[in-house]
Design an enzyme around this catalytic site. Structure first.
Site, PDB file in Angstrom:
ATOM      1  CG  HIS A 245      27.549  24.185   9.412  1.00  0.00           C
ATOM      2  ND1 HIS A 245      27.036  25.286  10.071  1.00  0.00           N
ATOM      3  CD2 HIS A 245      28.155  23.430  10.366  1.00  0.00           C
ATOM      4  CE1 HIS A 245      27.323  25.192  11.357  1.00  0.00           C
ATOM      5  NE2 HIS A 245      28.002  24.078  11.554  1.00  0.00           N
ATOM      6  CD  GLU A 248      25.549  26.551   6.998  1.00  0.00           C
ATOM      7  OE1 GLU A 248      26.623  27.190   7.032  1.00  0.00           O
ATOM      8  OE2 GLU A 248      24.922  26.223   8.031  1.00  0.00           O
ATOM      9  CG  HIS A 340      28.759  29.451   8.728  1.00  0.00           C
ATOM     10  ND1 HIS A 340      28.618  28.145   9.136  1.00  0.00           N
ATOM     11  CD2 HIS A 340      29.948  29.886   9.239  1.00  0.00           C
ATOM     12  CE1 HIS A 340      29.663  27.796   9.857  1.00  0.00           C
ATOM     13  NE2 HIS A 340      30.498  28.833   9.929  1.00  0.00           N
ATOM     14  CD  GLU A 418      25.480  32.247   9.699  1.00  0.00           C
ATOM     15  OE1 GLU A 418      24.974  31.642   8.722  1.00  0.00           O
ATOM     16  OE2 GLU A 418      25.960  31.650  10.693  1.00  0.00           O
TER      17      GLU A 418
END
Length: 483
Positions: A245, A248, A340, A418
Site C-alpha cells: 500500500h 504506508e 504495512h 503493521e
C-alpha cells in the site's frame, strides 16, 4: 489595442503612486494592479483629495480581497504529492484528498494519504497563521482513524514535526500553522513523511555498492523497476516485502532500517539466511501519492490469487505481485514478512495466519516465539493488540492477501507487520508520535527475531514446549485497548 492597454496601466500605476503619497499609505508598492482592477484613464480628471481618497479606498478594498484569496499557494506536483485545492477564504484554505483509481476487483475510491506544499504569499507575511481544512476527511477509506491524528509539517522535506493542534471535527480534518515558527514561507504537510522515489534509488545504489545483489524482477505498468535486494547466503530463505500500500510510507523506512542492518559486515544473520527484500512493492502508486493502489487501481494485497471470476495476479493489472510471486516460487520461502502501516490502531503489531486450514501447533508456536523475540529486541513491539483473528484452522483466511497466500502455499511462518500512523502507545511520545526513525529501528530489530526462530523454522516436532520462555507463548490478540 495593446498600446491603449499599456497606456491605461501606466496611467493607473501613476495614479496609485501619486495618490498613495497624498493619503499617506504605508507602501504604494504593496498595491496589486490587475486588468480587472484597472481604473479608467482620464487626462482631464483633476486629482482632488476627495476623488483620490475614494478611488484609492475602493482599490484597496479590492486588493485586500485579492490578497485574502491568495494568502498561500498550494501544490502537490511533486513525487508522492496528493491534494486538491478547493478554495481560500481569508486565511483559511479548503482542501480535498484525491482518490486512487477505482480498481476492477474492489470497486472502491480509496483515499487517505495526503502530501502537499504550501507557499505563503509575501503580502500575507504580517498575518502568517493559516488554517487548513480537509473537507472530505469523512469520505476517506478510514474516517474513524482521523480522531487522534496529527499532521506532519516540514520546511526542508527532511525534518518532520507534528502539528499538535490537529483536530477532526464535523467530518473535517483541521489544523492551523504559524509560518513564523518555520522561518520559511515554504512548508510541506503530510499524513506521514514521504519516502521519495529518489531516496529509493539512492538506497538501491547504497546496497549494490556494499555488495548486495540488486535485481529487477520486472516492470510496473508505468515502466518502473520492481526491485529486489538479495543479501546473505544462508540456507533458510527469508522474504520481506514492504509498501504494498504505497501511502504506508513507514513501511519503506522499515525496509531501509532492515537493509542497513544487514549490510553491516559483522551481522551473523547473513550466514543463516538468504534475504530477498522488496523495499517498495508499489512504486507507481508511491509516486502518484496513492494510499492503497497501483496505477491501475489494483490493491496489491488483494492480488495474490484469483477470487471467483476475478483472475489475479496478472501482468495487465498487478505485474508487481505477478513477478514477485514467480520469483518466490523459484527460490522457495521459509519465512515471510509483509510490512504495512495501520491508520487506526496506535500500536505496532503482528497479524498471523490463524484462519488457514494448515494452522497447527507448529505454526502457532513459531508465531508466538517470533513475536516474543521481537518484543525483547524492540520495546515498540507488543503482542496483546492486533486484528482479531478468525477461529483457528477454520479455513476463513483470505488467500488473496500476501501473508495468507504465502503461508498456505509454502507451509511457513508468514506474518503481516503493521506500524501506526499515530503514536505508539506501547512507548507513547505525544509530541513526535510514531516516526520514520522509529520505523527504521523496528526494521533493524526484525533481524533479532528472525535469528531467534531460525533453528525451528523447518524443524520437526515444534510445539509450545519447544521454547523455554513464557514470553514465547502464543497470545490470542484483541483490538480492544484502554485509550
Amino acid at each position: 489595442m495593446l498600446f491603449s492597454l499599456l497606456k491605461a496601466r501606466l496611467h493607473i500605476a501613476t495614479t496609485i503612486v501619486f495618490a498613495a503619497i497624498i493619503v499617506n499609505l504605508p507602501t504604494a508598492s504593496s498595491l496589486i494592479v490587475t486588468p480587472s482592477l484597472i481604473l479608467k484613464p482620464s487626462s482631464s480628471r483633476a486629482f482632488s483629495s476627495t476623488f483620490v481618497s475614494k478611488r484609492i479606498s475602493d482599490h484597496m478594498n479590492k486588493c485586500s480581497a485579492l490578497l485574502s484569496a491568495s494568502c498561500c499557494s498550494i501544490s502537490d506536483s511533486y513525487d508522492g504529492g496528493n491534494i486538491e485545492h478547493l478554495r481560500t477564504e481569508g486565511t483559511t484554505v479548503y482542501l480535498n484528498i484525491k482518490s486512487d483509481p477505482i480498481g476492477e476487483f474492489e470497486q472502491r475510491k480509496h483515499r487517505q494519504y495526503f502530501s502537499f506544499r504550501s507557499t505563503l504569499a509575501p503580502a500575507a507575511a504580517t498575518a502568517p497563521s493559516i488554517t487548513f481544512v480537509i473537507e472530505n476527511a469523512k469520505d476517506c477509506s478510514f474516517p474513524t482513524a482521523w480522531p487522534g491524528t496529527t499532521v506532519f509539517v516540514s520546511s526542508d522535506f527532511q525534518t518532520w514535526k507534528r502539528v499538535l493542534t490537529t483536530i477532526y471535527k464535523d467530518g473535517q480534518l483541521i489544523w492551523s500553522f504559524d509560518y513564523s515558527i518555520a522561518n520559511s514561507n515554504v512548508v510541506y504537510f503530510c499524513y506521514f513523511p514521504p519516502y521519495s522515489y529518489e531516496r529509493h534509488l539512492k538506497l538501491l545504489s547504497q546496497c549494490s555498492m556494499a555488495g548486495a545483489t540488486v535485481q529487477s524482477l520486472g516492470h510496473t505498468l508505468e515502466g518502473r523497476e520492481i526491485d529486489c535486494i538479495t543479501i546473505g547466503n544462508g540456507p533458510r530463505i527469508a522474504w520481506i516485502i514492504a509498501r504494498q500500500h504505497p501511502g504506508e510510507t513507514m513501511a519503506e523506512y522499515f525496509a531501509e532500517g532492515l537493509l542497513l542492518r544487514l549490510l553491516e559486515g559483522s551481522d551473523a544473520a547473513r550466514e543463516l539466511f538468504t534475504f530477498h527484500i522488496v523495499p517498495n512493492m508499489c512504486p507507481d502508486g508511491s509516486v502518484r501519492g496513492h494510499i492503497r493502489t497501483n496505477s491501475s487501481g489494483a490493491n496489491l494485497n488483494r492480488e495474490w490469487c484469483s477470487t471467483g471470476n476475478y483472475t489475479a495476479p496478472t501482468l495487465e493489472r498487478s505485474p508487481e505481485v505477478y513477478h514477485v510471486l514467480n520469483e518466490m516460487i523459484q527460490t522457495g520461502v521459509d519465512v515471510f514478512v509483509d510490512v504495512h502501516g495501520d491508520e487506526e490502531l496506535p500500536f505496532n503489531f503482528i497479524v498471523g495466519n490463524q484462519g488457514l486450514l494448515s494452522w497447527d501447533d507448529r505454526l502457532e508456536s513459531l508465531h508466538g516465539a517470533f513475536l516474543g523475540a521481537y518484543c525483547r529486541a524492540n520495546s515498540d513491539m507488543q503482542k496483546q493488540i492486533a486484528y482479531p483473528p478468525p477461529p483457528k484452522a477454520s479455513g476463513r483466511a483470505n488467500l488473496s492477501l500476501a501473508s495468507k497466500q504465502i503461508g498456505q502455499r509454502f507451509g511457513c511462518l508468514a506474518v503481516t507487520l503493521e506500524m501506526p500512523f499515530k503514536d505508539c502507545l506501547t512507548n507513547p511520545d505525544p509530541i513526535r508520535g510514531w516516526t520514520p526513525e522509529r520505523s527504521s529501528q523496528l526494521g533493524s530489530s526484525l533481524v533479532d527475531a528472525l535469528v531467534y526462530v531460525h533453528p525451528y523454522l523447518r524443524a520437526d516436532g515444534v510445539d509450545a514446549n519447544t521454547f523455554p520462555s513464557e514470553d514465547d507463548y502464543y497470545v490470542h490478540p484483541t483490538c480492544k485497548y484502554e485509550r
